[in-house]
Write an enzyme that holds these catalytic residues in place. Sequence first.
Site, PDB file in Angstrom:
ATOM      1  N   HIS A 278      43.089  38.817  40.413  1.00 41.92           N
ATOM      2  CA  HIS A 278      43.704  40.125  40.170  1.00 41.92           C
ATOM      3  C   HIS A 278      42.923  40.806  39.048  1.00 41.92           C
ATOM      4  CE1 HIS A 278      45.418  38.092  36.723  1.00 41.92           C
ATOM      5  NE2 HIS A 278      46.035  37.221  37.503  1.00 41.92           N
TER       6      HIS A 278
ATOM      7  N   MET B  58      41.318  29.977  38.830  1.00 42.15           N
ATOM      8  CA  MET B  58      41.885  29.218  39.950  1.00 42.15           C
ATOM      9  C   MET B  58      41.997  30.113  41.189  1.00 42.15           C
ATOM     10  SD  MET B  58      44.494  26.445  38.405  1.00 42.15           S
ATOM     11  CE  MET B  58      45.917  27.513  38.227  1.00 42.15           C
ATOM     12  N   GLY B  59      41.315  31.242  41.181  1.00 37.93           N
ATOM     13  CA  GLY B  59      41.325  32.123  42.354  1.00 37.93           C
ATOM     14  C   GLY B  59      42.588  32.965  42.422  1.00 37.93           C
TER      15      GLY B  59
ATOM     16  N   VAL C   3      45.936  41.920  30.738  1.00 37.62           N
ATOM     17  CA  VAL C   3      46.016  43.079  31.634  1.00 37.62           C
ATOM     18  C   VAL C   3      47.404  43.068  32.269  1.00 37.62           C
ATOM     19  CG1 VAL C   3      45.056  44.190  33.683  1.00 37.62           C
ATOM     20  CG2 VAL C   3      43.541  43.031  32.066  1.00 37.62           C
TER      21      VAL C   3
ATOM     22  N   GLY D 150      41.466  34.572  29.102  1.00 38.85           N
ATOM     23  CA  GLY D 150      42.452  35.625  28.873  1.00 38.85           C
ATOM     24  C   GLY D 150      43.454  35.253  27.789  1.00 38.85           C
TER      25      GLY D 150
ATOM     26  N   HIS E 204      41.800  38.755  35.972  1.00 40.43           N
ATOM     27  CA  HIS E 204      40.568  37.977  36.150  1.00 40.43           C
ATOM     28  C   HIS E 204      39.340  38.896  36.109  1.00 40.43           C
ATOM     29  CE1 HIS E 204      43.516  35.406  38.524  1.00 40.43           C
ATOM     30  NE2 HIS E 204      43.028  34.534  37.673  1.00 40.43           N
TER      31      HIS E 204
ATOM     32  N   SER F  61      49.594  38.095  36.941  1.00 35.93           N
ATOM     33  CA  SER F  61      49.508  36.648  37.144  1.00 35.93           C
ATOM     34  C   SER F  61      49.432  36.373  38.631  1.00 35.93           C
ATOM     35  CB  SER F  61      50.757  35.974  36.564  1.00 35.93           C
ATOM     36  OG  SER F  61      50.873  34.651  37.053  1.00 35.93           O
TER      37      SER F  61
ATOM     38  N   LYS G 265      46.315  36.096  27.868  1.00 38.87           N
ATOM     39  CA  LYS G 265      47.536  35.796  28.636  1.00 38.87           C
ATOM     40  C   LYS G 265      47.964  34.341  28.427  1.00 38.87           C
ATOM     41  CE  LYS G 265      50.351  35.669  32.277  1.00 38.87           C
ATOM     42  NZ  LYS G 265      49.850  34.709  33.231  1.00 38.87           N
TER      43      LYS G 265
ATOM     44  N   ARG H 115      50.835  34.071  39.971  1.00 41.31           N
ATOM     45  CA  ARG H 115      52.184  33.615  40.341  1.00 41.31           C
ATOM     46  C   ARG H 115      53.152  34.774  40.570  1.00 41.31           C
ATOM     47  NH1 ARG H 115      50.697  28.975  36.868  1.00 41.31           N
ATOM     48  NH2 ARG H 115      50.800  27.142  38.219  1.00 41.31           N
TER      49      ARG H 115
HETATM   50  P1  AMP Z   1      43.917  31.331  36.193  1.00 44.30           P
HETATM   51  O1  AMP Z   1      43.246  31.693  37.474  1.00 44.30           O
HETATM   52  O2  AMP Z   1      45.370  31.638  36.165  1.00 44.30           O
HETATM   53  O3  AMP Z   1      43.569  29.935  35.723  1.00 44.30           O
HETATM   54  O4  AMP Z   1      43.296  32.294  35.096  1.00 44.30           O
HETATM   55  C1  AMP Z   1      41.914  32.344  34.881  1.00 44.30           C
HETATM   56  C2  AMP Z   1      41.649  33.134  33.622  1.00 44.30           C
HETATM   57  O5  AMP Z   1      42.153  34.459  33.794  1.00 44.30           O
HETATM   58  C3  AMP Z   1      42.343  32.543  32.388  1.00 44.30           C
HETATM   59  O6  AMP Z   1      41.447  32.617  31.287  1.00 44.30           O
HETATM   60  C4  AMP Z   1      43.517  33.455  32.201  1.00 44.30           C
HETATM   61  O7  AMP Z   1      43.965  33.531  30.858  1.00 44.30           O
HETATM   62  C5  AMP Z   1      42.946  34.776  32.653  1.00 44.30           C
HETATM   63  N1  AMP Z   1      44.021  35.694  33.023  1.00 44.30           N
HETATM   64  C6  AMP Z   1      45.037  35.465  33.890  1.00 44.30           C
HETATM   65  N2  AMP Z   1      45.880  36.520  33.921  1.00 44.30           N
HETATM   66  C7  AMP Z   1      45.393  37.423  33.045  1.00 44.30           C
HETATM   67  C8  AMP Z   1      45.815  38.728  32.617  1.00 44.30           C
HETATM   68  N3  AMP Z   1      46.917  39.291  33.088  1.00 44.30           N
HETATM   69  N4  AMP Z   1      45.065  39.365  31.709  1.00 44.30           N
HETATM   70  C9  AMP Z   1      43.937  38.798  31.197  1.00 44.30           C
HETATM   71  N5  AMP Z   1      43.479  37.577  31.562  1.00 44.30           N
HETATM   72  C10 AMP Z   1      44.195  36.904  32.469  1.00 44.30           C
END
Ligand code: AMP
Length: 306
Positions: free
Chosen positions: A58, A54-55, A200, A171, A61, A209, A173, A211
Amino acid sequence: MRRALLDRTAEGGCPHIQDPGDPPLRICTTIEEMRTACRAARRAGKRLGFVPTMGALHEGHLSLVRAARASSDVVAASIFVNPAQFGPNEDLAKYPRSFERDRELLEREGVELLFAPPVEEMYPAGAVTWVTVEELSGKLDGRSRPGHFRGVTTVVAKLFHVVEPDAAFFGQKDAAQVAIIRRMVRDLNLAVEIVVCPIVREADGLAMSSRNAYLDAQQRQRALVLHRSLMRVQGLAEAGERDAAKLLAVGREEFTGESLVRLDYFEIVDPETLDPVEDVSGGALVAVAAFVGSTRLIDNILLPSA
Ligand code: AMP
């Protein structure tokens, strides 16, 4: 040479350093354009790895991108803040967006294809079809966020149909999301390998995150309770405690007296079914969600089988 210049990160991953000979990142905003580009890569015999996001990128990602880079010939990513996975009172409108920065990071990591569609492209007017993984979608985060996982599985299924990747990278996570996507792939016989990468963390243990950007300095400090509670449970489990009720009590206790933090759930479950376990000998997922101020954070650890 694609991997002419390699460096090592603190996590041991290998970030790709862009080389002048690398193809530039191609941005696709329509389904047709992305589908055509992905098909062309696959028809040329390339293994296609895909990282949906979702952009507000960090290192978490980027670790997925690096894992994809290491095992794929062509890496595709997506940036789409998916309205369908946000509840009516959640943070869709204020979710952090940093497209230009994200684009640069992905280009630097050697991503070739970026899918960044507008909402109308992904959800044409009148769309009423959903992909739902029954039962599992009502557990953990799904219990606190009704409809969230229906939104996730619908958009991930749609993205898989557009990209048709050989492998997709997620992830740990988002542990419940991992279980639900794996189940969707199995139940719908989707021809995509799901690769799950470790969480991570910041140096002090906070799980990265998008967030975390909402937290002020005091909240950032208080947010460490999530990781601390998991570490206490891990320590006890490593010392031989197998009784989930005892482990839960210790984990939850860490939150008492944390006036800025409201525990949403602290659970010990089977990592595949997300059902509570009584004994952790067979391995277990310890998962926590908590509000720090109005920011909802999640974290988890996996306990190995004894
Ligand atoms: P999101 O942008 O939050 O939808 O996350 C996109 C992908 O990045 C998802 O598969 C998450 O699980 C992964 N992700 C987000 N935060 C972390 C993290 N701290 N470590 C590893 N993967 C992550």
